[in-house]
Design an enzyme around this catalytic site. Structure first.
Site, PDB file in Angstrom:
ATOM      1  N   ARG A 181      -7.047  -1.355  -6.990  1.00 20.71           N
ATOM      2  CA  ARG A 181      -7.244  -2.763  -6.623  1.00 20.71           C
ATOM      3  C   ARG A 181      -8.353  -3.419  -7.444  1.00 20.71           C
ATOM      4  O   ARG A 181      -8.230  -4.560  -7.886  1.00 20.71           O
ATOM      5  CB  ARG A 181      -7.522  -2.860  -5.126  1.00 20.71           C
ATOM      6  CG  ARG A 181      -6.255  -2.606  -4.332  1.00 20.71           C
ATOM      7  CD  ARG A 181      -6.512  -2.173  -2.907  1.00 20.71           C
ATOM      8  NE  ARG A 181      -5.318  -1.547  -2.366  1.00 20.71           N
ATOM      9  CZ  ARG A 181      -4.446  -2.142  -1.552  1.00 20.71           C
ATOM     10  NH1 ARG A 181      -4.644  -3.376  -1.155  1.00 20.71           N
ATOM     11  NH2 ARG A 181      -3.361  -1.516  -1.138  1.00 20.71           N
ATOM     12  N   CYS A 241      -6.188   3.973  -4.033  1.00 18.45           N
ATOM     13  CA  CYS A 241      -6.347   2.581  -3.618  1.00 18.45           C
ATOM     14  C   CYS A 241      -7.479   1.765  -4.253  1.00 18.45           C
ATOM     15  O   CYS A 241      -7.226   0.795  -4.956  1.00 18.45           O
ATOM     16  CB  CYS A 241      -6.509   2.589  -2.119  1.00 18.45           C
ATOM     17  SG  CYS A 241      -6.262   0.989  -1.447  1.00 18.45           S
ATOM     18  N   HIS A 245       1.109   2.336   4.185  1.00 15.54           N
ATOM     19  CA  HIS A 245       0.086   3.378   4.311  1.00 15.54           C
ATOM     20  C   HIS A 245       0.184   4.011   5.701  1.00 15.54           C
ATOM     21  O   HIS A 245       0.491   3.331   6.674  1.00 15.54           O
ATOM     22  CB  HIS A 245      -1.288   2.737   4.109  1.00 15.54           C
ATOM     23  CG  HIS A 245      -2.392   3.699   3.806  1.00 15.54           C
ATOM     24  ND1 HIS A 245      -2.945   4.509   4.763  1.00 15.54           N
ATOM     25  CD2 HIS A 245      -3.037   3.987   2.655  1.00 15.54           C
ATOM     26  CE1 HIS A 245      -3.891   5.260   4.211  1.00 15.54           C
ATOM     27  NE2 HIS A 245      -3.974   4.964   2.929  1.00 15.54           N
ATOM     28  N   HIS A 249     -10.518  -3.443   0.175  1.00 16.20           N
ATOM     29  CA  HIS A 249     -10.852  -2.091  -0.291  1.00 16.20           C
ATOM     30  C   HIS A 249     -11.631  -2.037  -1.608  1.00 16.20           C
ATOM     31  O   HIS A 249     -11.478  -1.101  -2.397  1.00 16.20           O
ATOM     32  CB  HIS A 249      -9.610  -1.184  -0.376  1.00 16.20           C
ATOM     33  CG  HIS A 249      -9.938   0.212   0.064  1.00 16.20           C
ATOM     34  ND1 HIS A 249      -9.006   1.236   0.089  1.00 16.20           N
ATOM     35  CD2 HIS A 249     -11.104   0.746   0.493  1.00 16.20           C
ATOM     36  CE1 HIS A 249      -9.591   2.342   0.518  1.00 16.20           C
ATOM     37  NE2 HIS A 249     -10.860   2.067   0.771  1.00 16.20           N
ATOM     38  N   ASP A 300       0.077  -0.704  -4.816  1.00 17.48           N
ATOM     39  CA  ASP A 300      -1.202  -0.248  -5.383  1.00 17.48           C
ATOM     40  C   ASP A 300      -1.152   1.140  -6.001  1.00 17.48           C
ATOM     41  O   ASP A 300      -1.989   1.503  -6.822  1.00 17.48           O
ATOM     42  CB  ASP A 300      -2.323  -0.317  -4.329  1.00 17.48           C
ATOM     43  CG  ASP A 300      -2.189   0.752  -3.254  1.00 17.48           C
ATOM     44  OD1 ASP A 300      -1.058   1.210  -2.995  1.00 17.48           O
ATOM     45  OD2 ASP A 300      -3.214   1.123  -2.654  1.00 17.48           O
ATOM     46  N   ASN A 301      -0.174   1.940  -5.564  1.00 15.44           N
ATOM     47  CA  ASN A 301       0.008   3.280  -6.143  1.00 15.44           C
ATOM     48  C   ASN A 301       1.332   3.819  -5.610  1.00 15.44           C
ATOM     49  O   ASN A 301       1.964   3.191  -4.756  1.00 15.44           O
ATOM     50  CB  ASN A 301      -1.160   4.228  -5.812  1.00 15.44           C
ATOM     51  CG  ASN A 301      -1.548   4.258  -4.355  1.00 15.44           C
ATOM     52  OD1 ASN A 301      -2.600   3.753  -3.969  1.00 15.44           O
ATOM     53  ND2 ASN A 301      -0.693   4.828  -3.519  1.00 15.44           N
ATOM     54  N   LYS A 305      -5.554  -6.095   2.969  1.00 13.56           N
ATOM     55  CA  LYS A 305      -6.486  -5.020   2.595  1.00 13.56           C
ATOM     56  C   LYS A 305      -7.259  -5.355   1.322  1.00 13.56           C
ATOM     57  O   LYS A 305      -6.666  -5.622   0.284  1.00 13.56           O
ATOM     58  CB  LYS A 305      -5.668  -3.743   2.381  1.00 13.56           C
ATOM     59  CG  LYS A 305      -6.485  -2.520   2.012  1.00 13.56           C
ATOM     60  CD  LYS A 305      -5.559  -1.313   1.902  1.00 13.56           C
ATOM     61  CE  LYS A 305      -6.309  -0.039   1.592  1.00 13.56           C
ATOM     62  NZ  LYS A 305      -5.398   1.132   1.547  1.00 13.56           N
ATOM     63  N   SER A 355      -8.531   0.946   4.378  1.00 11.99           N
ATOM     64  CA  SER A 355      -7.273   1.569   4.797  1.00 11.99           C
ATOM     65  C   SER A 355      -7.136   1.597   6.319  1.00 11.99           C
ATOM     66  O   SER A 355      -8.121   1.735   7.042  1.00 11.99           O
ATOM     67  CB  SER A 355      -7.172   2.996   4.256  1.00 11.99           C
ATOM     68  OG  SER A 355      -7.176   2.969   2.847  1.00 11.99           O
ATOM     69  N   LYS A 398       1.585   9.794  -5.079  1.00 10.26           N
ATOM     70  CA  LYS A 398       0.256   9.173  -4.978  1.00 10.26           C
ATOM     71  C   LYS A 398      -0.832  10.223  -5.212  1.00 10.26           C
ATOM     72  O   LYS A 398      -0.688  11.365  -4.788  1.00 10.26           O
ATOM     73  CB  LYS A 398       0.105   8.614  -3.555  1.00 10.26           C
ATOM     74  CG  LYS A 398      -1.289   8.182  -3.180  1.00 10.26           C
ATOM     75  CD  LYS A 398      -1.368   7.766  -1.708  1.00 10.26           C
ATOM     76  CE  LYS A 398      -2.787   7.300  -1.368  1.00 10.26           C
ATOM     77  NZ  LYS A 398      -2.905   6.858   0.038  1.00 10.26           N
ATOM     78  N   ASP A 444       0.850  -1.197   0.000  1.00  8.49           N
ATOM     79  CA  ASP A 444       0.000   0.000   0.000  1.00  8.49           C
ATOM     80  C   ASP A 444       0.885   1.246   0.000  1.00  8.49           C
ATOM     81  O   ASP A 444       1.613   1.498   0.970  1.00  8.49           O
ATOM     82  CB  ASP A 444      -0.912  -0.022   1.237  1.00  8.49           C
ATOM     83  CG  ASP A 444      -2.136   0.852   1.049  1.00  8.49           C
ATOM     84  OD1 ASP A 444      -2.165   1.637   0.087  1.00  8.49           O
ATOM     85  OD2 ASP A 444      -3.062   0.752   1.877  1.00  8.49           O
ATOM     86  N   ASP A 445       0.848   1.977  -1.082  1.00  6.94           N
ATOM     87  CA  ASP A 445       1.557   3.262  -1.189  1.00  6.94           C
ATOM     88  C   ASP A 445       3.089   3.120  -1.205  1.00  6.94           C
ATOM     89  O   ASP A 445       3.798   4.065  -0.871  1.00  6.94           O
ATOM     90  CB  ASP A 445       1.172   4.224  -0.050  1.00  6.94           C
ATOM     91  CG  ASP A 445      -0.303   4.598  -0.050  1.00  6.94           C
ATOM     92  OD1 ASP A 445      -1.051   4.083  -0.892  1.00  6.94           O
ATOM     93  OD2 ASP A 445      -0.687   5.414   0.795  1.00  6.94           O
TER      94      ASP A 445
END
Ligand code: MG
Length: 452
Positions: free
Chosen positions: A55, A51, A197, A111, A249-250, A109, A134, A268, A11-12
């Site tokens: 996904r 996010c 994250h 999401h 994811d980003n 996660k 998140s 992001k 995540d991130d």
């Protein structure tokens, strides 16, 4: 033979956060080894800089607007208790593989919607263990409107406000148990990390050893998880039968927390390269040649047809799928070139940029129209706008954008796409947890207030 497939999504995590992508401060020995033993993609993109759309796109092989995931009643991502989610009529990669006999599990996660109809167990996963959105969407301060952060097993909340510092350890334990339980049949394991994250809650041991604060510790925790998984594959004798994919994811927020998208521009949440171009590693001993680097245009949406083909599943033909089979790159076939003529960068439901070959044209940033052209081969950092020198290329890329608008829509241009499908929607949505003032939450109010 149907290989096992393990998909690790962070995540991130930014483009410049791994040793194999140039980080000098984060310690990522297991992932560096993975890169050395497998293939590293340098021009790999997530379909969104945030996010939920990222996904949903990865799991369905479709651009976010295609599946109604461009925005969620005006919001960038899904929030607790929203009545929107991944449409039950969408067919995820998990569902395709499950139908071919795979044991399927997601840890971490999700999401893609927290209403029962949208949970992973309704989307092809036999089982689920994790925080469904998140980690900054729980109670972090007295006046928070969010419900307590839920930890789910399948469809049941088993804990509210779990200690985030220990959550990755619990995730990895779940992964190992699943691998052991299914060592004699093909499995698909999707590990969707909480890290990196905000807020950062890495285990203390990693904090002590970090040279990049809690951020470096969170990255080290991700690396540790990979090391455990690789060790487990070896001890189960599954190393040669398992494809492992690692991505994010980003891009990183890359502000003052220690994350990096270097050498890319911005962060992001933007359609500059730093928002959507992310690390992607794949390892499969004996199948993927060691130490390969692929610089062709590849997308997270490509996982869908690629993994389907590896698992012996047919991609649905009753709907448009945007991803392409990238096995020729993975297996380093002679002369393999990208099947994507172009890639469109969407923010919410508006097109902001397009990449075709080495060229990237920006036409919008949020509410502002712009026109900037970059040569990503010569100028990966998007610093030198050369649109004035190449009117023909600008024209060609604009034509491609027009075609995409027709297909997927473009809110900024007031165009509804001809080939879009709606997100799922339920009446009377509710949150998974509700604040109970009498509940003895062990972590009643998190000490960190940051949100990502
Ligand atoms: Mg993210």
């Amino acid at each position: 033979m149907q290989p096992n497939i393990i998909l690790i999504n962070c995540d991130d995590l930014g483009y410049g956060d791994l040793g194999s992508y140039g980080s000098k401060i984060n310690k990522t020995p297991a992932l560096d080894k993975m890169a050395a033993e497998g293939i590293k993609f340098t021009d790999f993109y997530m379909a969104s800089p945030v996010c939920s759309p990222s996904r949903g796109a990865m799991l369905t092989g479709c651009y976010p607007p295609r599946i109604g995931f461009g925005s969620f009643d005006g919001r960038w991502v899904l929030f607790p208790g929203q009545g929107v989610g991944l449409n039950p009529s969408e067919i995820t990669i998990a569902k395709l593989l499950k139908n071919k006999g795979y044991a399927t599990k997601i840890v971490g996660k999700w999401h893609c919607g927290d209403q029962r109809e949208f949970l992973p167990t309704r989307h092809g996963f036999d089982s689920y263990y994790g925080i469904p959105y998140s980690n900054d969407m729980g109670i972090q301060k007295e006046d928070d409107k969010n419900p307590p952060l839920p930890l789910l097993r399948d469809e049941e909340v088993i804990q509210a406000q779990p200690d985030q510092r220990g959550i990755t350890e619990r995730y990895v334990e779940e992964c190992v148990r699943f691998m052991r339980d299914n060592k004699d049949q093909p499995f698909f394991l999707y590990l969707a990390h909480m890290h990196v994250h905000l807020p950062h809650y890495p285990p203390e041991a990693f904090v002590r050893e970090s040279e990049n604060g809690v951020y470096g510790a969170a990255v080290a925790c991700i690396d540790w998880a990979a090391a455990v998984i690789f060790d487990e594959l070896k001890s189960l004798g599954l190393d040669d039968d398992t494809l492992v994919i690692f991505t994010s994811d980003n891009g990183s927020r890359a502000r003052d927390e220690g994350g990096s998208n270097s050498p890319l521009r911005a962060t992001k949440g933007t359609t500059w390269e730093g928002g959507q171009r992310v690390p992607c590693l794949m390892r499969w001993p004996g199948k993927i040649p060691a130490g390969k680097v692929c610089s062709e245009l590849t997308l997270s949406m490509d996982f869908y047809p690629t993994l389907a083909a590896l698992g012996g599943a047919e991609v649905p033909t009753d709907r448009i799928i945007d991803g392409k089979d990238i096995r020729p790159f993975m297996f380093a076939e002679e002369g393999a070139t990208s099947q994507h003529e172009s890639f469109f960068y969407y923010k919410r439901n508006s097109i902001e940029a397009v990449r075709s070959g080495k060229w990237k044209l920006h036409i919008r940033k949020d509410d502002q129209e712009i026109q900037e052209l970059y040569d990503l081969e010569a100028d990966i950092g998007e610093t030198n706008d050369i649109s004035d020198q190449h009117p023909d290329i600008v024209r060609d890329l604009k034509d491609q954008i027009d075609a995409c608008r027709k297909d997927l829509g473009d809110d900024a241009a007031g165009i509804t796409g001809e080939n879009i499908r709606p997100a799922g929607r339920v009446e009377n949505p509710d949150t998974l947890t509700h604040l109970d003032r009498d509940h003895p939450y062990m972590i009643a109010i998190y000490d960190l207030k940051e949100r990502g």
